[in-house]
Motif scaffolding. Structure first.
Motif, PDB file in Angstrom:
ATOM      1  N   ALA A 180       0.862  -1.199   0.000  1.00 44.00           N
ATOM      2  CA  ALA A 180       0.000   0.000   0.000  1.00 44.00           C
ATOM      3  C   ALA A 180       0.892   1.240   0.000  1.00 44.00           C
ATOM      4  N   GLU A 181       0.360   2.341  -0.529  1.00 45.00           N
ATOM      5  CA  GLU A 181       1.153   3.582  -0.579  1.00 45.00           C
ATOM      6  C   GLU A 181       0.731   4.576   0.490  1.00 45.00           C
ATOM      7  N   ALA A 182      -0.440   4.367   1.085  1.00 48.28           N
ATOM      8  CA  ALA A 182      -0.920   5.268   2.137  1.00 48.28           C
ATOM      9  C   ALA A 182      -1.994   4.535   2.930  1.00 48.28           C
ATOM     10  N   LEU A 183      -2.255   5.052   4.135  1.00 50.47           N
ATOM     11  CA  LEU A 183      -3.304   4.470   4.974  1.00 50.47           C
ATOM     12  C   LEU A 183      -4.290   5.570   5.332  1.00 50.47           C
ATOM     13  N   THR A 184      -5.568   5.305   5.135  1.00 54.92           N
ATOM     14  CA  THR A 184      -6.580   6.253   5.578  1.00 54.92           C
ATOM     15  C   THR A 184      -7.022   5.830   6.973  1.00 54.92           C
ATOM     16  N   CYS A 185      -6.896   6.737   7.904  1.00 52.87           N
ATOM     17  CA  CYS A 185      -7.137   6.420   9.314  1.00 52.87           C
ATOM     18  C   CYS A 185      -8.189   7.390   9.832  1.00 52.87           C
ATOM     19  N   ALA A 186      -9.440   7.040   9.874  1.00 55.07           N
ATOM     20  CA  ALA A 186      -9.965   5.699   9.752  1.00 55.07           C
ATOM     21  C   ALA A 186     -11.449   5.778   9.368  1.00 55.07           C
ATOM     22  N   ASN A 187     -12.064   4.635   9.384  1.00 57.37           N
ATOM     23  CA  ASN A 187     -13.506   4.556   9.104  1.00 57.37           C
ATOM     24  C   ASN A 187     -14.298   4.904  10.381  1.00 57.37           C
ATOM     25  N   THR A 188     -15.597   4.646  10.356  1.00 59.93           N
ATOM     26  CA  THR A 188     -16.472   4.968  11.499  1.00 59.93           C
ATOM     27  C   THR A 188     -16.340   3.927  12.617  1.00 59.93           C
ATOM     28  N   TYR A 189     -16.874   4.266  13.792  1.00 62.77           N
ATOM     29  CA  TYR A 189     -16.844   3.375  14.969  1.00 62.77           C
ATOM     30  C   TYR A 189     -18.210   2.719  15.147  1.00 62.77           C
ATOM     31  N   PRO A 190     -18.252   1.404  15.444  1.00 63.48           N
ATOM     32  CA  PRO A 190     -19.552   0.765  15.658  1.00 63.48           C
ATOM     33  C   PRO A 190     -20.288   1.446  16.820  1.00 63.48           C
ATOM     34  N   ALA A 191     -21.542   1.771  16.606  1.00 63.58           N
ATOM     35  CA  ALA A 191     -22.275   2.531  17.625  1.00 63.58           C
ATOM     36  C   ALA A 191     -23.774   2.224  17.531  1.00 63.58           C
ATOM     37  N   LEU A 192     -24.513   2.732  18.489  1.00 69.71           N
ATOM     38  CA  LEU A 192     -25.956   2.479  18.525  1.00 69.71           C
ATOM     39  C   LEU A 192     -26.672   3.699  19.085  1.00 69.71           C
ATOM     40  N   SER A 193     -27.818   4.003  18.504  1.00 65.93           N
ATOM     41  CA  SER A 193     -28.663   5.016  19.141  1.00 65.93           C
ATOM     42  C   SER A 193     -30.056   4.422  19.299  1.00 65.93           C
ATOM     43  N   VAL A 194     -30.760   4.881  20.309  1.00 64.90           N
ATOM     44  CA  VAL A 194     -32.128   4.395  20.531  1.00 64.90           C
ATOM     45  C   VAL A 194     -33.067   5.470  20.011  1.00 64.90           C
ATOM     46  N   ILE A 195     -33.873   5.065  19.013  1.00 60.72           N
ATOM     47  CA  ILE A 195     -34.768   6.035  18.384  1.00 60.72           C
ATOM     48  C   ILE A 195     -36.158   5.849  18.982  1.00 60.72           C
ATOM     49  N   ARG A 196     -36.735   6.939  19.452  1.00 64.37           N
ATOM     50  CA  ARG A 196     -38.110   6.852  19.986  1.00 64.37           C
ATOM     51  C   ARG A 196     -39.069   7.125  18.849  1.00 64.37           C
ATOM     52  N   GLU A 197     -39.939   6.157  18.582  1.00 67.20           N
ATOM     53  CA  GLU A 197     -40.889   6.329  17.480  1.00 67.20           C
ATOM     54  C   GLU A 197     -42.272   5.954  17.975  1.00 67.20           C
ATOM     55  N   GLY A 198     -43.282   6.122  17.090  1.00 68.52           N
ATOM     56  CA  GLY A 198     -44.669   5.839  17.456  1.00 68.52           C
ATOM     57  C   GLY A 198     -44.861   4.521  18.208  1.00 68.52           C
ATOM     58  N   LYS A 199     -44.330   3.421  17.609  1.00 67.14           N
ATOM     59  CA  LYS A 199     -44.639   2.111  18.196  1.00 67.14           C
ATOM     60  C   LYS A 199     -43.672   1.713  19.310  1.00 67.14           C
ATOM     61  N   GLY A 200     -42.798   2.601  19.694  1.00 61.38           N
ATOM     62  CA  GLY A 200     -41.855   2.268  20.761  1.00 61.38           C
ATOM     63  C   GLY A 200     -40.438   2.429  20.294  1.00 61.38           C
ATOM     64  N   PRO A 201     -39.455   2.201  21.174  1.00 58.85           N
ATOM     65  CA  PRO A 201     -38.065   2.454  20.810  1.00 58.85           C
ATOM     66  C   PRO A 201     -37.547   1.489  19.752  1.00 58.85           C
ATOM     67  N   ARG A 202     -36.645   1.999  18.921  1.00 61.15           N
ATOM     68  CA  ARG A 202     -35.958   1.144  17.932  1.00 61.15           C
ATOM     69  C   ARG A 202     -34.471   1.330  18.113  1.00 61.15           C
TER      70      ARG A 202
END
Ligand SMILES: Cc1cc2nc3c(=O)[nH]c(=O)nc-3n(C[C@H](O)[C@H](O)[C@H](O)COP(=O)(O)O)c2cc1C
Length: 282
Positions: A180-202
């Motif tokens: 490789a000629e270069a390294l891209t540092c970095a991608n995204t981090y695994p994560a979670l958000s709780v979305i409140r919607e009509g039928k309950g959290p997702r």
């Protein structure tokens, strides 16, 4: 201004547009597309991918979680209909490629030879189906083999985009040894958000980007710069010239701007002029 070198890639400035965060430039002002040091395309697979059902984006304090699912039109539509337009803006185009097997990556690299792109950025945060779905980024030997095989067919600039989780140093060293000629540092981090919607959290599972991740990726860049000789392209939470400057101080040679462009399509130009002002102040 002298050109900046990242291996065989020459840039007029250190700012690159990060993969997946500017579409294919349809809604970006022309000055931004023309003014960037390089344009890194959205991830391209061999065949079209539909991506994930909604929700695909959720906001967190200082961050964004995305689960786009790497939606893209596939190699042949990209090569015939999209790449020529991207090339017409002027800056070098680096194609971000994604595959679920070594063969898919190789066919992508072969298919892009001679199409006009200056480089490839290999997204290794994808599951390797032949290894039971473990991401390439968790397997330094697999990354070594993958990069070595791509290097045999692709003679242009070759960067590997690291995942920030897993054996990052070992993977970075494997990519370096494989050519490789270069390294891209970095991608995204695994994560979670709780979305409140009509039928309950997702639960929304996805990758976290934006200012929330900057101190984490900054540390990664700092540590990698002491372990590998390859030029590092920092990517994570850059929203100001000061952020970019910190990454450069910590060992990056260039940087990518992602979420900031999603929020404000003119952000890349502002970041460049802020960085310029900082450099002039010494
Ligand atoms: C909506 C969205 C789509 C993305 N798509 C890709 C992609 O196709 N390939 C890739 O390697 N990274 C992709 N990324 C990750 C970004 O290129 C970048 O690594 C990450 O967002 C961290 O930088 P930032 O904090 O400046 O956004 C995507 C990020 C976002 C927010």
């Amino acid at each position: 201004m002298p050109l900046l070198s990242l291996g065989s890639l020459k840039l007029k400035n250190p700012l690159m547009l990060a993969s997946g965060t500017w579409g294919f430039g349809e809604t970006l002002p022309q000055e931004v597309l023309k003014g960037a040091g390089a344009l890194v395309s959205k991830g391209i697979s061999l065949f079209p991918r539909e991506g994930n059902p909604p929700p695909r984006l959720s906001e967190t304090p200082c961050g964004l979680i995305n689960s786009i699912g790497l939606e893209n039109p596939g190699l042949s539509v990209f090569r015939e209909r999209i790449l020529p337009r991207l090339l017409s803006y002027g800056p070098p185009v680096v194609v971000n490629i994604l595959g679920e097997s070594e063969e898919e990556f190789l066919r992508l690299a072969e298919g892009l030879c001679g199409a006009g792109a200056s480089g490839l950025e290999v997204n290794i945060s994808c599951p390797n189906v032949k290894k039971g779905g473990i991401a390439f980024s968790q397997d330094p030997e697999g990354v070594f083999r993958l990069v070595k095989r791509i290097r045999e067919v692709w003679k242009g600039f070759l960067a590997v985009k690291l995942s920030p989780v897993g054996p990052v140093s070992e993977v970075a060293q494997a990519a370096e040894e494989a050519g490789a000629e270069a390294l891209t540092c970095a991608n995204t981090y695994p994560a979670l958000s709780v979305i409140r919607e009509g039928k309950g959290p997702r639960f929304h599972l996805g990758g976290l980007s934006g200012p929330a991740i900057k101190p984490l990726t900054l540390r990664l860049v700092y540590e990698l710069s002491r372990r590998v000789k390859l030029p590092l392209i920092a990517c994570g939470g850059i929203v100001s010239g000061r952020d970019a400057w910190e990454y450069l101080l910590c060992g990056a040679r260039a940087f990518q701007v992602g979420t900031a462009t999603l929020l404000d399509p003119r952000a890349p130009l502002r970041i460049l002029s802020e960085l310029d002002a900082l450099a002039k102040d010494g």
